[in-house]
Write an enzyme that holds these catalytic residues in place. Sequence first.
Site, PDB file in Angstrom:
ATOM      1  N   GLU A 161       1.176   5.017  10.313  1.00  0.00           N
ATOM      2  CA  GLU A 161      -0.294   5.122  10.388  1.00  0.00           C
ATOM      3  C   GLU A 161      -0.713   6.309  11.252  1.00  0.00           C
ATOM      4  OE1 GLU A 161      -0.897   3.253   8.227  1.00  0.00           O
ATOM      5  OE2 GLU A 161       0.221   1.405   8.444  1.00  0.00           O
ATOM      6  N   GLY A 162       0.008   7.392  11.123  1.00  0.00           N
ATOM      7  CA  GLY A 162      -0.280   8.603  11.894  1.00  0.00           C
ATOM      8  C   GLY A 162       0.623   8.700  13.102  1.00  0.00           C
ATOM      9  N   THR A 163       1.472   9.720  13.131  1.00  0.00           N
ATOM     10  CA  THR A 163       2.366   9.902  14.272  1.00  0.00           C
ATOM     11  C   THR A 163       1.559  10.240  15.525  1.00  0.00           C
ATOM     12  OG1 THR A 163       2.606  12.276  13.881  1.00  0.00           O
ATOM     13  CG2 THR A 163       4.165  10.801  12.741  1.00  0.00           C
TER      14      THR A 163
ATOM     15  N   ILE B  66       7.373   1.886   2.342  1.00  0.00           N
ATOM     16  CA  ILE B  66       6.261   1.064   1.870  1.00  0.00           C
ATOM     17  C   ILE B  66       6.514  -0.386   2.279  1.00  0.00           C
ATOM     18  CG2 ILE B  66       4.864   0.407  -0.097  1.00  0.00           C
ATOM     19  CD1 ILE B  66       4.941   3.464   0.671  1.00  0.00           C
TER      20      ILE B  66
ATOM     21  N   PHE C  23      -3.679  21.636  12.586  1.00  0.00           N
ATOM     22  CA  PHE C  23      -2.681  20.863  11.832  1.00  0.00           C
ATOM     23  C   PHE C  23      -1.687  21.781  11.123  1.00  0.00           C
ATOM     24  CE2 PHE C  23      -6.419  18.168  12.182  1.00  0.00           C
ATOM     25  CZ  PHE C  23      -5.864  16.984  12.619  1.00  0.00           C
TER      26      PHE C  23
ATOM     27  N   ASN D  61      -7.386   3.891   8.842  1.00  0.00           N
ATOM     28  CA  ASN D  61      -8.096   3.659  10.094  1.00  0.00           C
ATOM     29  C   ASN D  61      -8.267   2.183  10.392  1.00  0.00           C
ATOM     30  OD1 ASN D  61      -8.446   6.170  11.293  1.00  0.00           O
ATOM     31  ND2 ASN D  61     -10.270   6.648  10.082  1.00  0.00           N
TER      32      ASN D  61
ATOM     33  N   PHE E  85       0.868  -1.177   0.000  1.00  0.00           N
ATOM     34  CA  PHE E  85       0.000   0.000   0.000  1.00  0.00           C
ATOM     35  C   PHE E  85       0.901   1.222   0.000  1.00  0.00           C
ATOM     36  CE2 PHE E  85      -2.498   3.248   2.221  1.00  0.00           C
ATOM     37  CZ  PHE E  85      -3.793   3.077   1.754  1.00  0.00           C
TER      38      PHE E  85
END
Length: 388
Positions: A367-369, A167, A387, A244, A133
């Site tokens: 997947e998001g810090t 990746i 942000f 998510n 992905f």
Amino acid sequence: METTQSGGLLELDSLLTDEEIKLRERIRGFVQDRIKPHIKDWYERAVFPREITTEMGGLGLLGMHLSGYGCAGRSAVEYGLACMELEAGDSGLRTFVSVQGSLAMSAIHRFGSQEQKQQWLPPMARGDAIGCFALTEPTAGSDPASMKTFARKDGSDWLLTGVKRWIGLASLAGVAVIWAQTDDGLRVFLVPTDSSGFGARNIEPKLSMRASVQCDITLDDVRLPDSAMLPGAKGLKGPFSCLNEARYGIMWGAMGAARDCYEVALDYAKERYQFGKPIASFQLTQQKLVNMALEIEKGTMVALHVGRLKDAGRVRPEHISFGKLNNVREAMDIAREARSILGGNGITLDYSPLRHANNLESVATYEGTSEIHTLILGRQITGIAAFQ
């Protein structure tokens, strides 16, 4: 360990169904037999065990929360329990399941045509085919809207050009799910990795996730037919929905890593004698163990509650951010504290906590810090986005 087998200090197993417990124990046995005896060697040599992918497929772990096309169709809670057990073995092995199922397969399942689903999902569910992905770029991590990878029309085909970074599984994959800007906004393409112009190179050497594979991808005018586009995705909502799914599994997995650290430290503290008695008898050691147990129980309750919300169709992005931020942060602290109980022996690969601590540095970032999830929650609390 007694507290694990009975569901911990709060008897959390009483909140699980018999079927959920049965699945958890099956995955726990797999980790005990197939991962824990070998992980020290895999981690030291920086090897991902390709042969284990079909075994995971046989257990129904790949795309296990998806229905149809050879997928197991399990609940969110069952998927979470599986992630917890896998990460008790190693974050790198849980990451494979997340990349394969929650990211690559979820994108195809959610946004693909029937032909695309039929072609790729059954072999991916078996572990015969691996997917990756590709969203992150060297200059577009927390801000995917700034990605530079671009797909332009050339007759009836697409020409894909750009660079991706970090990746997972790209050098092992048979198909890459590539997100790219187009004149019509952000779209996603299925790219066979044997396509002319596609290249994947392992990022080495690493201090974290050594039993996993992360890669740089180069896309040099990769020519694709129009049928390579996943028709159901347009804009950032598409990749965020897949992220998510992966973030959800992480909140469970982090508690698996934390639990393994705690159990190793507890066993060691009972057997390690200093000043004529086990170090588990000292007050400071007991304080460390109690604090670990408290956070593991609380984090597991968070994961279970979010899982029940997800199964009820009521989960929201801020629920996912709450679990990912809290549970990974606490797992990192637990891993370090567990290492301190092990003393000097804790810096060797004979004991898992420092390996888990190193891996969790990556888990806190991908997947998001932690910062991004903090700002997601801050926006929810205040109504103000911060942000930028």
